[in-house]
Write a protein that holds these residues in place. Structure first.
Motif, mmCIF file in Angstrom:
data_model
loop_
_atom_site.group_PDB
_atom_site.id
_atom_site.type_symbol
_atom_site.label_atom_id
_atom_site.label_comp_id
_atom_site.label_asym_id
_atom_site.label_seq_id
_atom_site.Cartn_x
_atom_site.Cartn_y
_atom_site.Cartn_z
ATOM 1 N N ILE A 4 0.639 -1.050 -0.002
ATOM 2 C CA ILE A 4 0.120 -0.045 -0.118
ATOM 3 C C ILE A 4 0.857 1.367 -0.135
ATOM 4 O O ILE A 4 0.425 2.484 0.276
ATOM 5 C CB ILE A 4 -0.934 -0.153 1.052
ATOM 6 N N GLY A 5 2.032 1.082 -0.329
ATOM 7 C CA GLY A 5 2.881 2.403 -0.463
ATOM 8 C C GLY A 5 3.610 2.695 0.924
ATOM 9 O O GLY A 5 4.128 3.847 0.848
ATOM 10 N N GLN A 6 3.935 2.062 1.940
ATOM 11 C CA GLN A 6 4.331 2.350 3.089
ATOM 12 C C GLN A 6 5.717 1.793 3.203
ATOM 13 O O GLN A 6 5.604 0.675 3.114
ATOM 14 C CB GLN A 6 3.295 2.256 4.239
ATOM 15 N N TYR A 7 6.676 2.808 3.807
ATOM 16 C CA TYR A 7 7.727 2.333 4.550
ATOM 17 C C TYR A 7 7.452 1.450 5.804
ATOM 18 O O TYR A 7 6.681 2.139 6.647
ATOM 19 C CB TYR A 7 8.775 3.176 4.605
ATOM 20 N N ARG A 8 8.312 0.542 6.275
ATOM 21 C CA ARG A 8 8.264 -0.181 7.399
ATOM 22 C C ARG A 8 9.419 -0.336 8.149
ATOM 23 O O ARG A 8 10.530 -0.769 7.094
ATOM 24 C CB ARG A 8 7.303 -1.385 7.290
ATOM 25 N N LEU A 9 9.531 0.019 9.461
ATOM 26 C CA LEU A 9 10.783 -0.260 10.160
ATOM 27 C C LEU A 9 10.332 -1.456 10.937
ATOM 28 O O LEU A 9 9.293 -1.350 11.792
ATOM 29 C CB LEU A 9 11.105 0.829 10.867
ATOM 30 N N PHE A 10 11.245 -2.534 11.045
ATOM 31 C CA PHE A 10 10.763 -3.839 11.767
ATOM 32 C C PHE A 10 9.377 -4.414 11.546
ATOM 33 O O PHE A 10 8.736 -4.706 12.450
ATOM 34 C CB PHE A 10 11.181 -3.619 13.266
ATOM 35 N N ASN A 11 8.883 -4.216 10.380
ATOM 36 C CA ASN A 11 7.762 -4.640 9.855
ATOM 37 C C ASN A 11 6.537 -3.778 10.369
ATOM 38 O O ASN A 11 5.621 -4.295 10.695
ATOM 39 C CB ASN A 11 7.569 -6.022 10.191
ATOM 40 N N ILE A 12 6.868 -2.372 10.969
ATOM 41 C CA ILE A 12 5.738 -1.659 11.550
ATOM 42 C C ILE A 12 5.864 -0.224 10.805
ATOM 43 O O ILE A 12 6.873 0.480 10.641
ATOM 44 C CB ILE A 12 6.269 -1.359 12.819
ATOM 45 N N ALA A 13 4.863 0.045 10.430
ATOM 46 C CA ALA A 13 4.285 1.361 9.688
ATOM 47 C C ALA A 13 4.746 2.548 10.548
ATOM 48 O O ALA A 13 4.828 2.507 11.930
ATOM 49 C CB ALA A 13 3.174 1.579 8.960
ATOM 50 N N PHE A 14 5.129 3.822 10.201
ATOM 51 C CA PHE A 14 5.267 4.893 10.804
ATOM 52 C C PHE A 14 4.307 6.042 10.387
ATOM 53 O O PHE A 14 4.233 6.190 9.197
ATOM 54 C CB PHE A 14 6.635 5.182 10.979
ATOM 55 N N ALA A 15 3.980 6.804 11.299
ATOM 56 C CA ALA A 15 2.828 8.052 10.776
ATOM 57 C C ALA A 15 3.766 9.278 10.449
ATOM 58 O O ALA A 15 4.914 9.463 10.827
ATOM 59 C CB ALA A 15 1.996 8.405 12.020
ATOM 60 N N GLN A 16 3.173 9.795 9.411
ATOM 61 C CA GLN A 16 3.759 10.891 8.915
ATOM 62 C C GLN A 16 2.839 12.073 8.735
ATOM 63 O O GLN A 16 1.872 12.057 7.868
ATOM 64 C CB GLN A 16 4.425 10.922 7.705
ATOM 65 N N TYR A 17 3.016 13.083 9.415
ATOM 66 C CA TYR A 17 1.989 14.205 9.361
ATOM 67 C C TYR A 17 2.727 15.731 9.651
ATOM 68 O O TYR A 17 3.777 15.584 10.471
ATOM 69 C CB TYR A 17 0.928 13.896 10.023
ATOM 70 N N VAL A 18 1.779 16.687 9.801
ATOM 71 C CA VAL A 18 2.263 17.942 10.136
ATOM 72 C C VAL A 18 0.825 18.451 10.856
ATOM 73 O O VAL A 18 -0.397 18.195 10.296
ATOM 74 C CB VAL A 18 2.913 18.929 9.195
ATOM 75 N N LYS A 19 0.762 19.116 12.054
ATOM 76 C CA LYS A 19 -0.119 19.616 12.727
ATOM 77 C C LYS A 19 0.117 20.787 13.339
ATOM 78 O O LYS A 19 0.904 21.204 13.794
ATOM 79 C CB LYS A 19 -0.777 18.599 13.773
ATOM 80 N N GLY A 20 -0.839 21.683 13.294
ATOM 81 C CA GLY A 20 -0.757 23.262 13.939
ATOM 82 C C GLY A 20 -1.927 23.715 14.487
ATOM 83 O O GLY A 20 -3.108 23.232 13.946
#
Length: 736
Positions: A534-550
């Motif tokens: 689904i187009g996600q990078y995984r570290l140790f087979n776990i996805a990480f969230a990427q966002y910006v919030k204000g």
């Protein structure tokens, strides 16, 4: 709200002159009227505080409910009800002609102080029945201005210091300005503070006097600032002395321990006064403030002793420390959507771990909740939670590149924490491991505060999900929900954030910006990790969230009088997932409704946009968004005793930034978002117990964007139905 207004109407109908003697009058109102065109220069609201008598307080500036409550009491004070009504009410304010005359004199003096040296004030009493309205007529005349300004400084060394460009540019008095006694006194205080900080230990503002000459026939003043010599009893006057610090000594204030329980480096860091340097009043106060911040210190006493026949001072600092270790126990009850439970926490705290006032706290918490009637499960299942959190707080920056000087000039704290949380529900088991490295600081004498989350890591993993929950919500095609599914997967959240806040008596501003996943994304690209299906990078087979919030939060208060206040609030937040995420983590999504938002809706029940609920079991997921707007106005008033009242209007909603089939009508569009703003109104009661405030608010829907404009449910304010349109809220503290 109907009950509240009924009580108000009942009290308003009571006779407020019941306890006014026959030959006296109730002070009904006080008004200040300024005569002449010069009135535009006068702050009438500020002058009103000078008046010696104020009428009884009014609820919402309309009803004298406190006076009416007092008037409900009987004359027999042996009865407890009469005593109670009088204690929570307010006795009538009786007009006093002597106080009215004193008010005229005080008002006239205030006008003099503002430069209206020909001012006059008269009072007029308008009596009707047993009530009196008092009008103070202010005749300010023409204001006076400073024509010439000169300084008479007999001490050459001080004269040179005051002529120094660094000080002269800060002067508050200028030729051509309006003659203002407050500015004159402020200049005395400024010069006194400046000289105190230059070592003039015994200098005070009474050594500075003014001589003013008015010009006959002209509204002009020639002003002279004179600095008097140092006065000594029965001895000739002398020049003022500049003092130096000779020694700085530390002592313990503990009766059973003569050893100071702080490291020498910490003592030096908190002490702004330095041996060999001139005395400074500001540095003395900063030393008090800095030691006062340390949780290890109970109280601080600083004494300065002059060495006989010298201009040297010894500084003696006495410190009494708190008991280093404490253990606390806190039980609590819980109620989640009708499911009752209990929780208990035990906290150990050491407030001087490394003899530098470092605070170590370890908290163990356990919670239990009985869950009834969960569809697809047995008659009763349990929710059990265990958590352990370790937190270490340093009263300084702990990163080397800030340097020792930065710790000395900034009030800073550094915080390191680690938390592990175990949640076992009938539907799933959830584990959360969190770690934080955070800095908070502010500059002395400044009201702005700052916070940096240098690293905020959350690792969420789901060791078990029940077959019922997985099949019904996560895998079945006709009920698949992307937001729900995303939040029941293992996930890394690596946040970096910055926060800012500023507040004073009338204005408060808070802002925050954070981002997550950028470092992990850069590492993934650098080492050329492959993306999953689904187009996600995984570290140790776990996805990480990427966002910006204000987020930004703004509050403005307008004090109408001592008992009435109008408060406005704006809250705006926007978050955007990108890169490795197409959705925000549930913990970072916005929700609307509840005690601190649009109070006509219960918590998490409004929005997004014009979304209309379809499945009550997962609305807590669907009714979230990427953007939030809150607009609030609240009128606050004191009722009587510890009770306060409020009338409020709230507006706002949440929206998604991307289209989502499960949140139909929830996407934000510039051309029609204003049509999706929900509106509510209501009333509330507050119990102000000084240390905390209990708040009860009843909100009613006014405009409901979940229904079309042609539907009567779109405008419940025109077609109210209490059972459908109300929300009741209980909270601790004010909403904004």
């Amino acid at each position: 709200m109907v009950t509240l207004m009924g009580v108000v109407a009942l009290l308003a109908s009571c006779s407020t002159t019941r306890y006014v003697p026959d030959d006296q009058f109730l002070l009904n109102s006080v008004k200040l009227e300024v005569e002449g065109k010069e009135g535009k220069h006068i702050n009438v609201g500020q002058l009103k505080s000078t008046v010696k008598q104020s009428p009884n307080s009014r609820l919402f500036s309309l009803f004298k409910t406190s006076l009416a409550t007092y008037s409900l009491s009987g004359r027999d004070t042996t009865k407890w009800m009469n005593r109670f009504l009088r204690s929570i009410g307010e006795a009538p304010v009786i007009y006093d002609s002597m106080l009215a005359r004193r008010s005229c004199m005080e008002l006239q003096q205030e006008l003099y102080n503002e430069g209206f040296l020909r001012a006059a004030v008269t009072s007029e009493v308008r009596k009707h029945g047993k009530k009196a309205d008092v009008v103070y007529h202010l005749h300010p005349g023409i204001p006076y201005f400073i024509r010439r300004l000169r300084y008479d400084i007999g001490d050459e060394l001080i004269a040179l210091r005051l002529e120094w460009v660094g000080d002269s540019t800060r002067r508050l008095l200028k030729e051509g300005m309006r003659f203002d006694a407050q500015k004159l006194d402020a200049e005395r205080k400024r010069i006194t503070k400046y000289l105190n900080d230059q070592g003039y230990f015994r200098f005070h503002k009474e050594y500075i006097n003014y001589h003013a000459d008015t010009l006959k026939g002209y509204p002009l003043v020639d002003l002279t600032l004179k600095l008097e010599p140092y006065k000594r009893n029965h001895l000739p006057d002398t020049l003022h002395t500049q003092y130096l610090i000779r020694n700085i000594n530390y002592a313990s204030g503990d009766a059973n321990d003569n050893r100071v329980r702080l490291r020498k480096s910490v003592l030096d860091e908190c002490t702004y006064l330095k041996a060999g340097e001139p005395y400074s009043g500001t540095k003395l106060q900063n030393t008090y403030n800095h030691f006062g911040r340390l949780q290890a210190v109970k109280y601080t006493n600083i004494s300065l002793r002059q060495i006989p026949d010298t201009a040297l001072l010894d500084c003696n600092i006495t410190l009494q420390t708190n008991k280093p270790s404490t253990i606390s126990f806190q039980p609590e009850g819980t109620n989640t959507a009708g499911d009752l439970g209990a929780a208990v926490s035990i906290t150990y705290q050491n407030r001087n771990l490394f003899r530098g006032s470092e605070v170590l706290s370890v908290e163990l918490r356990g919670a239990y909740e009985a869950i009834n009637g969960l569809e697809g499960y047995s008659a009763q299942e349990d929710f059990i939670e265990y958590s352990m959190e370790t937190r270490l707080t340093f009263p300084r920056f702990i990163i080397p590149f800030f340097g020792k000087g930065a710790n000395h000039s900034i009030d800073a704290t550094s915080e390191v924490s680690l938390r592990y949380d175990i949640q076992n529900r009938p539907e799933f088991h959830r584990r959360v491991l969190s770690g934080v490295l955070r800095y908070k600081w502010h500059f002395p004498q400044h009201k702005a505060r700052y916070q940096v989350d240098l690293l905020d890591l959350d690792y969420v993993f789901m060791p078990w999900i029940s077959d019922t929950f997985r099949k019904e919500y996560l895998e079945t095609e006709n009920s698949r929900n992307a937001i729900l599914r995303y939040n029941y997967e293992d996930l890394f959240i690596t946040k970096i954030g910055f926060g800012y806040s500023y507040s004073n008596a009338v204005f408060a501003l808070k802002g925050n910006i954070e981002t997550s996943g950028n470092v992990l994304s850069a590492i993934s690209k650098t080492v050329r990790l492959k993306k999953d299906d689904i187009g996600q990078y995984r570290l140790f087979n776990i996805a990480f969230a990427q966002y910006v919030k204000g987020d930004i939060d703004l509050t403005r208060s307008l004090q109408i009088d001592r008992n009435n206040q109008l408060v406005f609030h704006l809250g705006l937040g926007v978050a955007y997932p990108y890169g490795n995420s197409s959705l925000l983590p549930f913990e970072k999504r916005y929700f609307s409704g509840g005690a601190n938002s649009v109070r006509g809706w219960s918590v998490r029940s409004l929005g997004p946009g014009k979304f209309k609920e379809s499945d009550g079991r997962i609305n807590f997921i669907n009714q979230t968004g990427d953007m939030k707007l809150d607009l609030n106005a609240e009128y606050r008033t004191k009722l009587f005793w510890k009770l306060g009242g409020a009338l409020f209007v709230d507006a706002g909603n949440i929206w998604t930034l991307k289209a989502n089939a499960e949140q139909e009508g929830g996407q934000f569009h510039f051309n029609d978002f204003y049509e999706q703003i929900a509106v509510s109104y209501g009333a509330g009661i507050r119990f102000n117990f000084d240390y905390f405030i209990l708040r009860f608010d009843l909100g009613m829907k006014a405009v409901n964007p979940a229904f079309q404009a042609e539907n009567e449910e779109h405008y419940p304010i025109l077609h109210p139905r209490f059972s459908r349109d109300y929300a009741f809220h209980f909270a601790v503290g004010m909403p904004f």
